[in-house]
Design a protein around this motif. Structure first.
Motif, mmCIF file in Angstrom:
data_model
loop_
_atom_site.group_PDB
_atom_site.id
_atom_site.type_symbol
_atom_site.label_atom_id
_atom_site.label_comp_id
_atom_site.label_asym_id
_atom_site.label_seq_id
_atom_site.Cartn_x
_atom_site.Cartn_y
_atom_site.Cartn_z
ATOM 1 N N PHE A 273 26.970 29.506 -30.888
ATOM 2 C CA PHE A 273 26.595 30.366 -32.122
ATOM 3 C C PHE A 273 27.748 30.636 -32.786
ATOM 4 O O PHE A 273 28.750 31.267 -32.108
ATOM 5 N N GLU A 274 28.042 30.636 -33.952
ATOM 6 C CA GLU A 274 29.119 30.976 -34.798
ATOM 7 C C GLU A 274 29.308 32.457 -34.891
ATOM 8 O O GLU A 274 30.251 32.931 -34.977
ATOM 9 N N ASN A 275 28.151 33.178 -35.146
ATOM 10 C CA ASN A 275 28.160 34.618 -35.599
ATOM 11 C C ASN A 275 27.168 35.342 -34.611
ATOM 12 O O ASN A 275 26.362 36.064 -35.159
ATOM 13 N N PRO A 276 27.320 35.342 -33.372
ATOM 14 C CA PRO A 276 26.410 36.320 -32.386
ATOM 15 C C PRO A 276 26.675 37.657 -32.751
ATOM 16 O O PRO A 276 27.695 37.815 -32.949
ATOM 17 N N GLU A 277 25.805 38.426 -32.421
ATOM 18 C CA GLU A 277 25.975 40.108 -32.514
ATOM 19 C C GLU A 277 25.035 40.598 -31.039
ATOM 20 O O GLU A 277 23.879 40.500 -31.148
ATOM 21 N N SER A 278 25.696 41.314 -30.690
ATOM 22 C CA SER A 278 25.070 42.045 -29.264
ATOM 23 C C SER A 278 24.067 43.073 -29.804
ATOM 24 O O SER A 278 24.583 44.044 -30.837
ATOM 25 N N ILE A 279 22.788 43.015 -29.234
ATOM 26 C CA ILE A 279 21.921 44.290 -29.519
ATOM 27 C C ILE A 279 21.956 45.391 -28.093
ATOM 28 O O ILE A 279 22.097 46.442 -28.457
ATOM 29 N N ILE A 280 21.615 44.762 -27.188
ATOM 30 C CA ILE A 280 21.501 45.393 -25.723
ATOM 31 C C ILE A 280 22.431 44.779 -24.703
ATOM 32 O O ILE A 280 22.365 43.551 -24.443
ATOM 33 N N PHE A 281 23.274 45.478 -24.055
ATOM 34 C CA PHE A 281 23.919 45.159 -22.675
ATOM 35 C C PHE A 281 23.337 45.975 -21.532
ATOM 36 O O PHE A 281 23.614 47.242 -21.863
ATOM 37 N N ASN A 282 23.138 45.408 -20.570
ATOM 38 C CA ASN A 282 22.443 46.137 -19.212
ATOM 39 C C ASN A 282 23.716 46.500 -18.369
ATOM 40 O O ASN A 282 23.910 45.707 -17.353
ATOM 41 N N GLU A 283 24.489 47.391 -18.631
ATOM 42 C CA GLU A 283 25.790 47.628 -17.762
ATOM 43 C C GLU A 283 25.546 47.938 -16.340
ATOM 44 O O GLU A 283 25.916 47.424 -15.650
ATOM 45 N N LYS A 284 24.423 48.769 -16.089
ATOM 46 C CA LYS A 284 24.075 49.161 -14.806
ATOM 47 C C LYS A 284 23.694 47.886 -14.172
ATOM 48 O O LYS A 284 24.099 47.629 -13.002
ATOM 49 N N LEU A 285 23.067 46.950 -14.688
ATOM 50 C CA LEU A 285 22.459 45.857 -13.768
ATOM 51 C C LEU A 285 23.516 44.913 -13.583
ATOM 52 O O LEU A 285 23.825 44.303 -12.690
ATOM 53 N N SER A 286 24.498 44.912 -14.500
ATOM 54 C CA SER A 286 25.737 44.011 -14.580
ATOM 55 C C SER A 286 26.221 44.423 -13.436
ATOM 56 O O SER A 286 27.033 43.738 -12.620
#
Length: 513
Positions: free
Chosen positions: A40-53
């Protein structure tokens, strides 16, 4: 993130198709096909689960990792693939199916040696997309992300969500299959699980009579995910099937505990590990109704209604048993195991209800008590979870009409109030049979009756806000679902407003949801 530590043990062991294209086709005698995400050319992050990562071993997020989460510009060490499986859909054999909009990156191992697979959902077509585009919309992606995390924090076995991103493109969907397709925002979810193996993986290989591959697949599954099984030969396969039955029954009991209705319990949507998988037309139950199904595709038969989930899981296990018969070859054992399943499930189910009511142990008389309670719940149109929340607070001075009208979707007339009062009197007598104290009884109830469940109308409102770029409700829902046994936002711990009774996406959904 430690993307360079992702490995692909599955495709190193099993037969596969390394063509790397997305032409929709049958792929006989293989368990996977390599395929690249569309990018995808223009993705945009909404949520990232840092604890799970951090928990699964990927670590902290760097700026360059956002593209990985959107399945774009992937590192060279990752060979992405989709798996093939079969299934029974609504009771009928559907033949070869597969990951139609899910693509696996591989497996990550954390410092404790625990393994988790990483998978994109909505990253483009695969050979198993059945002429679809393999994309996902924001609506369904938000539902998958939030509910999988909500189930985890409720204590229900489930796949989990690592991230949610907009893809920057629009996707056309006919949400209710009504001949009214519309453009929606595209999105991609990264989800994780110890394994995404399904009943359908075993069904496909068995149906193809690839017995050696079936042996390899079961051996691989036992070695990696059922390490408590130490037996060999046919006994190992018997122990494997028995353990799958137990895990599946325990999962169904947890669904009943919190009021979760999956909506589409096809065998290809059944995890071999006993996890909740594939969040489509699901719903948390509002008004108690054993015949409730949230899936428009499940009408009018209501095969996957709330009250039928136990027996459907048993039916699905019969299909798995048929698939494993070439390895077990003991029809009597399989039949007896499946017959015991029903007894195990109902005993576990009733013990679960004991905890919800604050009983310290299951008694013979409780079966009649639970049956009467079910009839009362449906007749008085009580909200399932809110009823138990009120039950925790009731005392001898409570005005039943004022106390329970706020959790009923109907009207409590004099006759209904008399039935309710009679039930409460019986309940209070039953509590006196406890050996544990009232405080211990209440603690048991509070641990098993959530104060917050992720209702469809809340998801609907959140999705509406996200579509116009607002994230406040999303943030609040995440905080609430991470603490479901506390009442952080009282406005969320209320019955569904009547204005949402017939709104698509609130009361009923389709398989496209």
């Amino acid at each position: 993130m430690n993307i360079d530590k992702i490995t692909q043990p599955f495709i190193e062991i099993f037969p596969g198709d390394f063509s790397g294209n997305t032409i929709q086709r049958n792929t006989p005698k293989v368990l996977f096909s390599t395929v690249e995400p569309v990018g995808f050319e223009n993705p945009e992050s909404i949520i990232f689960n840092e604890k799970l990562s951090k928990e699964i071993g990927l670590g902290k997020l760097d700026e360059k990792d956002f593209q990985f989460l959107a399945a774009t510009n992937l590192p060279k060490n990752i060979k992405t693939y989709a798996t093939a499986y079969a299934g029974h859909q609504f009771g009928n054999w559907a033949g070869q199916l597969g990951d139609g909009r899910a693509i696996l990156a591989g497996e990550i191992t954390n410092e404790a040696g625990e393994k988790n697979e990483i998978q994109w959902k909505g990253a483009g077509a695969t050979p198993y997309s059945r002429h679809a585009d393999g994309r996902a919309v924001l609506r369904s992606s938000v539902r998958e992300y939030l509910m999988s995390e909500a189930m985890f924090h409720l204590g229900v076995p489930t796949t989990r969500a690592l991230s949610l991103s907009l893809t920057g493109e629009n996707v056309v969907r006919d949400m209710m299959y009504s001949g009214n397709p519309q453009e929606e925002k595209g999105a991609v979810v990264v989800r994780t699980a110890e394994s995404f193996l399904r009943f359908g993986h075993f069904e496909l290989i068995s149906a193809q009579k690839e017995i050696n591959t079936l042996i390899d697949l079961v051996d691989f599954t036992v070695e990696n995910y059922f390490k408590n099984i130490k037996s060999e030969g046919e006994q190992k396969y018997k122990d494997f099937f028995s353990e799958v039955c137990i895990r599946t029954a325990n999962l169904m009991v947890e669904w009943f505990r919190v009021g979760f209705v999956h909506g589409v319990m096809n065998t290809d949507n059944m995890s071999i590990l006993g996890l909740t998988i594939d969040y489509g037309p699901y719903s948390m139950m509002d008004g108690y109704d054993l015949n409730f199904t949230p899936n428009t595709t499940d009408l009018p038969g209501r095969r996957y209604a709330f009250g039928k989930q136990g027996q459907i899981s048993q039916w699905n296990l019969w299909q798995l048993a048929n698939s494993l018969f070439p390895l077990v070859k003991d029809e009597k054992f399989l039949e007896e195991t499946l017959n015991r399943y029903g007894n195990y499930f109902w005993e576990a189910h009733d013990k679960m209800l004991c905890k919800k009511f604050g009983f310290d142990e299951l008694k013979k008389s409780d079966e009649e008590f639970f049956t009467n309670w079910q009839g009362l719940m449906q007749e008085l149109e009580f909200d399932y979870n809110l009823f138990f929340n009120q039950l925790e607070k009731i005392d001898d001075n409570s005005n039943f009409e004022n106390f329970f009208s706020k959790v009923s979707y109907g009207n409590l007339d004099e006759a209904k109030l008399q039935k309710l009062q009679h039930f409460i009197e019986i309940y209070q007598l039953r509590l006196k049979e406890n050996i544990i104290s009232r405080k211990e009884s209440l603690d048991l109830m509070k641990k098993n009756n959530p104060k917050f469940i992720l209702r469809n109308y809340l998801l609907f409102e959140c999705i509406e806000e996200l579509n116009i770029g607002k994230t406040e409700m999303l943030d609040e829902l995440i905080k609430a679902l991470e603490n479901p046994y506390e009442e952080i936002f009282p406005e969320f711990s209320a019955k569904r407003p009547s204005g949402y009774d017939d709104v698509s996406g609130c009361s009923m959904l389709s398989c496209s949801s």
